[in-house]
Enzyme design. Structure first.
Site, PDB file in Angstrom:
ATOM      1  N   LYS A 191      11.699   0.355   2.087  1.00  0.00           N
ATOM      2  CA  LYS A 191      10.375   0.608   1.502  1.00  0.00           C
ATOM      3  C   LYS A 191      10.323   2.056   1.047  1.00  0.00           C
ATOM      4  CE  LYS A 191       6.703  -1.524   2.558  1.00  0.00           C
ATOM      5  NZ  LYS A 191       5.476  -2.124   3.128  1.00  0.00           N
ATOM      6  N   ASP A 241      -2.490  -2.807  10.221  1.00  0.00           N
ATOM      7  CA  ASP A 241      -2.563  -3.721   9.076  1.00  0.00           C
ATOM      8  C   ASP A 241      -1.842  -5.039   9.392  1.00  0.00           C
ATOM      9  OD1 ASP A 241      -3.362  -4.535   6.550  1.00  0.00           O
ATOM     10  OD2 ASP A 241      -1.614  -3.675   5.541  1.00  0.00           O
ATOM     11  N   GLY A 264       0.799  -1.218   0.000  1.00  0.00           N
ATOM     12  CA  GLY A 264       0.000   0.000   0.000  1.00  0.00           C
ATOM     13  C   GLY A 264       0.829   1.264   0.000  1.00  0.00           C
TER      14      GLY A 264
END
Length: 501
Positions: free
Chosen positions: A42, A136, A24
């Site tokens: 990331k 998440d 995401g």
């Protein structure tokens, strides 16, 4: 996956080796420090990088994430919120994701689930102590490393959630693991992570708490319907049911989960079998490492949606252990595993003659079926169903059925185990103690008990050669009344097996 041509040469001071996956927030790369240390970097998507709200939140979340310690997380080692494409580097954890491991090796046993649940509770403690909420937690964000599970991607979800790319009332996260308040787009707290932990444990047991299908359907069921806990060992269903409570205030804290999953401090085996998983944090320089878990070889972490886990092999192993007299923990003590048998050649058991069904109406139309969930097992099938009373004068406003069809050994243990799974929550008060009752006209005995928890309900259970079942009645009633009603319901739901020559 990208190609070598697509790879950035450097991110900060880290040399990029290859792409690991995408999620995401953006793309994840395997990179190395100048000293040869592997890291997972990331990098934010361009549209996020252009959003000032994202940058401000990302900076704050990274600072908090740097403080997270603990044995079960991947520590943040570097970040640059001000880069053209903001990035975050964590220690590289070699090993398969939980979803990969389940897909290839099958579900966990009860002792493994307890240790795994305790490890996740410790990870959440470390994350929550720093003022973070994961938001998440899912099988794709958990690495099954050699020294135990590691939780990834904490500290960035809120940054993504704060961007203008999400609108008021929308949900960020993974449907099927989203808490009801999160699915509704409301403010969330640490209890949302506990809800996700419960859903992850159901997945680790080989099930799906809210079934499969479209994301909106999964979110609807998380908000409005009871979770399917049939894949879990009965001894774990009460605590996982508490984790999946609709009301955040009713969910246990991570500390309470540690008390329930690991009341003592047993030696903690590695999450993967011996010889499996890669080393956490620092992997020596050299060829790109792979993680070998049993007979499975898996490359490094790739974010992915959780996959359905085959339960056959793990279930067969559990049955084999039970046949040898292995003992597993339940919420109320110990029981001998292996009461359920799927061996068609086992001549010690009578042939199956009946099975459980869930008619649209039962007791002469007194109750109407609202919901049913079936789970196939190697040796039979399990079901849960909810019924509401109709205008035809039922004794109870509603009832829920939990049961299995198959051929059973140790019927008394099966009945006791099912009773514990429905009456043990850790906070309940027994209003009317359990009694064994024989209803006129019935060939079996019913065990019934009334419990006060958040509500007051009466449970009656039975076990015979082909079916084991429990009826949970609301509101509560005298045990004799509940047993008599159970007899009527069981008569409608237990039907002969039709064989064809």
């Amino acid at each position: 996956m990208g190609t070598e041509v697509d790879l950035p040469g450097h991110i900060g001071t880290y040399v990029v080796e290859r792409e690991l996956g995408a999620g995401g927030m953006g793309t994840v790369y395997l990179a190395r420090s100048r000293g040869g240390r592997p890291v997972a970097v990331k990098v934010a998507r361009p549209e996020l990088a252009a959003d000032p709200n994202f940058r401000a939140r990302f900076r704050a979340e990274v600072e908090a994430a740097r403080q997270v310690g603990g044995f079960h997380t991947a520590p943040v080692v570097d970040a640059d919120p001000d880069a053209a494409a903001p990035w975050l580097a964590t220690a590289y954890i070699a090993g398969p994701t939980l979803s990969e491991l389940l897909d290839r090796q099958g579900s966990m046993t009860e002792p493994q689930l307890r240790l795994f649940g305790a490890a996740l509770a410790e990870a959440l403690q470390a994350i929550h102590r720093c003022g973070l909420i994961h938001r998440d937690l899912k099988p794709g964000n958990i690495i099954m490393a050699e020294d135990g599970p590691r939780v990834l991607d904490f500290g960035i979800a809120r940054a993504v959630e704060s961007t203008r790319l999400t609108t008021t009332g929308s949900a960020f996260g993974t449907p099927g693991f989203l808490a009801p308040e999160q699915a509704r787009g409301l403010e969330v707290g640490p209890a949302a992570d506990v809800f996700a932990l419960g859903a992850v444990l159901v997945a680790a047991a080989g099930g799906r708490a809210f079934g499969e299908g479209a994301p909106m359907g999964l979110m609807y069921r998380a908000v409005h319907e009871s979770p399917d806990l049939s894949a879990l060992p009965p001894g774990l269903r009460p605590v996982v049911a508490d984790c999946l409570a609709k009301d955040p205030a009713q969910r246990p804290t991570p500390q309470r989960l540690l008390d329930l999953f690991a009341p003592k401090a047993p030696p903690h085996p590695t999450a993967a079998p011996a010889g499996g998983g890669g080393a956490a944090a620092a992997v020596p320089p050299g060829p790109t490492p792979t993680a070998v878990v049993g007979h499975v070889t898996s490359a490094e972490t790739v974010e992915q949606e959780p996959k359905a886990a085959p339960r056959g092999r793990a279930r067969a192993a559990l049955l084999a252990a039970g046949a040898a007299g292995a003992l597993l923990l339940t919420g109320g003590g110990l029981y001998a595993a292996g009461a359920f048998t799927g061996e068609d050649g086992d001549t010690s058991l009578p042939p199956a003659t009946h099975e459980l069904t869930t008619p649209i109406t039962v007791v002469s139309g007194g109750y109407f079926r609202d919901r049913e969930t079936w789970t196939k097992e190697p040796n039979g099938k399990s079901v849960s169903a909810d019924y509401s009373g109709t205008s035809k004068g039922p004794r109870f406003r509603e009832f829920s059925l939990t049961g299995s069809s198959g051929r059973f050994k140790h019927l008394g243990e099966e009945r006791d185990r099912l009773m514990r799974s429905l009456t043990y929550t850790g906070r309940e008060r027994v209003t009317d103690p359990r009694r064994d009752l024989h209803v006129p006209g019935s060939e079996i005995t019913y065990s019934c008990e009334t419990v006060t928890d958040t509500t007051v309900y009466t449970v009656c259970v039975w076990a015979d050669t082909n079916t084991v079942g429990a009826i949970k009645f609301t509101p509560s009633a005298r045990l004799e009344v509940a047993a008599a009603e159970t007899q009527k319901i069981r008569k409608d739901m237990r039907t002969p097996i039709v064989t064809h020559s």
